[in-house]
Design an enzyme around this catalytic site. Structure first.
Site, PDB file in Angstrom:
ATOM      1  N   LYS A  23       1.301  -7.232   7.125  1.00  0.00           N
ATOM      2  CA  LYS A  23       0.661  -8.006   6.046  1.00  0.00           C
ATOM      3  C   LYS A  23      -0.057  -9.221   6.623  1.00  0.00           C
ATOM      4  CE  LYS A  23       1.755  -5.313   2.688  1.00  0.00           C
ATOM      5  NZ  LYS A  23       0.706  -4.446   2.122  1.00  0.00           N
ATOM      6  N   SER A  82       1.864  -9.976   0.618  1.00  0.00           N
ATOM      7  CA  SER A  82       3.281 -10.193   0.301  1.00  0.00           C
ATOM      8  C   SER A  82       3.710 -11.602   0.660  1.00  0.00           C
ATOM      9  CB  SER A  82       4.122  -9.188   1.093  1.00  0.00           C
ATOM     10  OG  SER A  82       5.483  -9.529   1.069  1.00  0.00           O
ATOM     11  N   TYR A  90       6.840  -4.613   9.184  1.00  0.00           N
ATOM     12  CA  TYR A  90       6.190  -4.559   7.862  1.00  0.00           C
ATOM     13  C   TYR A  90       5.534  -5.899   7.529  1.00  0.00           C
ATOM     14  CZ  TYR A  90       5.688  -5.261   2.878  1.00  0.00           C
ATOM     15  OH  TYR A  90       5.188  -5.619   1.661  1.00  0.00           O
TER      16      TYR A  90
END
Length: 338
Positions: free
Chosen positions: A154, A125, A150
């Site tokens: 990544k 991302s 989150y």
């Protein structure tokens, strides 16, 4: 060739399965259905004329992952989407995100590392860049401290893959850093199916447009942008799905220059929140009920991709405009509400 797609019933996963099947690959899907509907299989089959093999597995159960690879020893490539992805939820439930996004990745890489050769595409991302210092964002932009658990999963995920590739010559991997996926398949057989209140702008817009939501909140109009609202790079989900196929083909064909590579996947163009709303109003012929509210904590001002590397190395370029992608999202929303 047999390709495993984890999280293959999800939004991006299902569109990627379609593109893989269209290219003649045999696809096996793993999904725990925690954030996806098994009916998506019917949509994939309706588009491609071929039903992919599906196994409902929770990748957090290591023995199930091991069992899967014993049964499917001829898997040649993996596209790994399976992960929790709601930024707000990750702040409230960090351990759930670390277990689901990191633990499952480790189990997957352990199985692939045991093979003589394996190709691995990781769903990463643009959140890894945080608020980048300059626009557009290149792959060389510094990875900033994550704004959420989150985003951190990544960053950590990429580090785990890179470290594993260093000591595993047979493992070849590409991390694709997506910007903002949107839209639905042109057939309206599959699309974005958020459970509960949408976390992404476009499904919230279409749900408001169709009357499911009363009003859209625009978080802040005092950012240093053309109209004061945040800028993002919105990429059509089918364009994004095709990027996964060409990235996989790069690895399977031995065209990669290193056994771990990173590519931005976006359009290279930023759109403000108000421009996205105007796009919806244009393709739908409806006025959208929205209001400007206070800024939301953690939102960055601007993020859009420099896609030069992906264009050159992968031979891939986003084809669809914001209006075309929005039209597909609106067609899909109307279909599922009819």
């Amino acid at each position: 060739m047999k390709i495993l797609v984890t999280g293959g019933l999800g939004f991006i996963g299902s569109h990627t399965v379609v593109e893989l099947q269209n290219e003649g690959y045999e696809v096996v899907i793993i999904d725990d259905c925690s954030n996806a509907d098994k009916k998506v299989l019917d949509g994939i089959t309706a588009i491609t004329g071929k039903k992919p093999v599906f196994e409902k597995i929770d990748l957090k159960e290591r023995s199930k992952v091991e069992g899967f690879f014993k049964r499917h020893q001829d898997i040649e490539g993996v596209i790994h989407f399976a992960a929790s992805k709601a930024v707000g939820e990750s702040v409230e439930k960090p351990l759930l995100y670390y277990e689901n996004n990191i633990g499952t990745l480790v189990y997957m890489l352990k199985e692939l590392s045991a093979k003589a050769s394996a190709s691995f595409i990781f769903s990463s991302s643009c959140t890894v860049y945080g608020q980048a210092d300059t626009m557009p964002i290149t792959e060389n932009a510094p990875v900033k401290p994550a704004e959420s658990p989150y985003g951190n999963t990544k960053q950590i995920g990429e580090e785990i893959i890179r470290d594993t590739c260093k000591v595993t010559p047979g493992l070849n991997a590409i991390a694709l850093r997506y910007f903002n996926p949107m839209g639905a398949h042109p057939s309206s057989e599959i699309g974005e199916l958020p459970i509960g209140v949408p976390q992404n702008l476009v499904p919230f817009i279409t749900q408001t447009g169709v009357g499911l939501r009363e009003q859209l909140s625009v978080f802040g109009d005092d950012y240093p942008t053309s109209d004061g609202t945040c800028v993002r790079d919105y990429i059509y989900v089918v364009d994004l799905a095709k990027a996964h196929v060409v990235a996989l083909q790069r690895l399977l064909g031995g065209k990669n220059k290193d056994n771990y590579e990173v590519f931005n996947v976006g359009t290279g163009k930023g759109s403000t929140v108000l421009e996205v709303i105007k796009s919806f109003e244009k393709v739908s012929g409806r006025k959208l009920n929205y209001k400007i509210v206070d800024r939301r904590p953690g939102d960055i001002t601007s993020a859009y991709a420099d896609t030069t590397l992906a264009n050159k190395e992968l031979g891939w370029k986003a084809q669809y405009s914001l209006d075309q992608a929005m039209k597909s999202a609106w067609d899909w929303e109307q279909k599922i509400r009819s």
